[in-house]
Scaffold this active site. Structure first.
Site, PDB file in Angstrom:
ATOM      1  N   HIS A  12      39.082  26.368 -36.639  1.00 26.77           N
ATOM      2  CA  HIS A  12      40.372  26.091 -37.272  1.00 26.77           C
ATOM      3  C   HIS A  12      40.489  24.622 -37.694  1.00 26.77           C
ATOM      4  O   HIS A  12      39.767  23.752 -37.194  1.00 26.77           O
ATOM      5  CB  HIS A  12      41.515  26.447 -36.318  1.00 26.77           C
ATOM      6  CG  HIS A  12      41.474  25.658 -35.039  1.00 26.77           C
ATOM      7  ND1 HIS A  12      41.968  24.376 -34.943  1.00 26.77           N
ATOM      8  CD2 HIS A  12      40.982  25.962 -33.820  1.00 26.77           C
ATOM      9  CE1 HIS A  12      41.794  23.921 -33.710  1.00 26.77           C
ATOM     10  NE2 HIS A  12      41.185  24.870 -33.001  1.00 26.77           N
ATOM     11  N   GLU A  89      40.873  30.971 -27.979  1.00 30.05           N
ATOM     12  CA  GLU A  89      40.164  29.881 -27.304  1.00 30.05           C
ATOM     13  C   GLU A  89      40.130  30.113 -25.798  1.00 30.05           C
ATOM     14  O   GLU A  89      40.948  30.858 -25.238  1.00 30.05           O
ATOM     15  CB  GLU A  89      40.853  28.539 -27.623  1.00 30.05           C
ATOM     16  CG  GLU A  89      40.215  27.307 -26.979  1.00 30.05           C
ATOM     17  CD  GLU A  89      38.777  27.061 -27.411  1.00 30.05           C
ATOM     18  OE1 GLU A  89      37.921  27.899 -27.083  1.00 30.05           O
ATOM     19  OE2 GLU A  89      38.503  26.019 -28.035  1.00 30.05           O
TER      20      GLU A  89
END
Length: 217
Positions: A12, A89
């Site tokens: 990201h 994550e």
């Protein structure tokens, strides 16, 4: 028919917690303006890649990055973004939101290392993930077994739902996730290297195995 595809792994764009160098696992923060700009540049680099499927984690920062990338694409403006917890994550437990330097100093010291660099030099990636859980005062952080279990579930879904030969699949996810995936399928990988925001790594899947083609570009 043999399943074959290229998997584009993208971290990201930069977020505010990234900018302030804080631990950001299941915690989420918006992309910075610079983070958006770099994601757009990555999208332009991939503008001619015809993506067949798109996956992200279920965190806002990966979804926003994927949207920015796809907006630059010449072919794929109406693809569904498949959000999966499997690609979220790593969870850092009570280290969430802590300065990364502070958290890893404790993790290193708890394991007789003088620095984060020494920690990664002396120990495997699996060990480091287990150390994070052990050093978390609440022991809520994910260990390697917990983390890889869900990553593998997500990768298996991507493989099992492949319908065409030579697909291009976009997966926007996170630094630790990419580090673990690359490390799993490449012995040449430096496990201590930083995964750059909006960087691209490409894996080829064929003959039932993943092969790393490029990393952190």
């Amino acid at each position: 028919m043999e399943t074959k595809f290229d998997l584009y792994l993208i971290r990201h764009g930069e977020t505010y917690l990234n900018r302030y160098k804080k631990m950001q696992g299941w915690a989420d923060s918006p992309l910075t303006e610079e983070g958006k700009a770099v994601a757009i540049e990555t999208g332009k680099r991939l503008a001619d890649v015809q993506f067949d499927r798109v996956y992200t984690s279920d965190s806002g920062r990966t979804v926003e990055t994927a949207e920015l990338i796809l907006q630059q694409n010449n072919d794929n403006h109406n693809l569904v973004i498949n959000r999966r917890k499997a690609f979220r994550e790593s969870f850092f437990g009570s280290f969430e939101g802590e300065y990364s330097e502070v958290a890893f100093r404790k993790i290193a010291e708890d394991n007789a290392c003088s620095s984060t660099k020494e920690l990664f030099q002396k120990h495997t990636l699996e060990d480091v993930m287990n150390f994070i859980k052990k050093s978390d005062p609440f022991h809520h952080a994910e260990n390697y077994y917990e983390l890889w279990g869900r990553i593998e579930k997500g990768l298996n879904e991507i493989v099992s739902t492949s319908q065409n030969l030579n697909e291009n699949i976009l997966l926007v996810t996170h630094g630790v996730i990419i580090r673990n995936i690359i490390s799993k399928f490449s012995k040449e990988f430096d496990k201590g290297i930083e995964i750059k925001n909006s960087s691209v790594s490409v894996l080829e899947y064929s003959s039932n195995i993943f092969k790393v083609i490029s990393f952190n570009q």
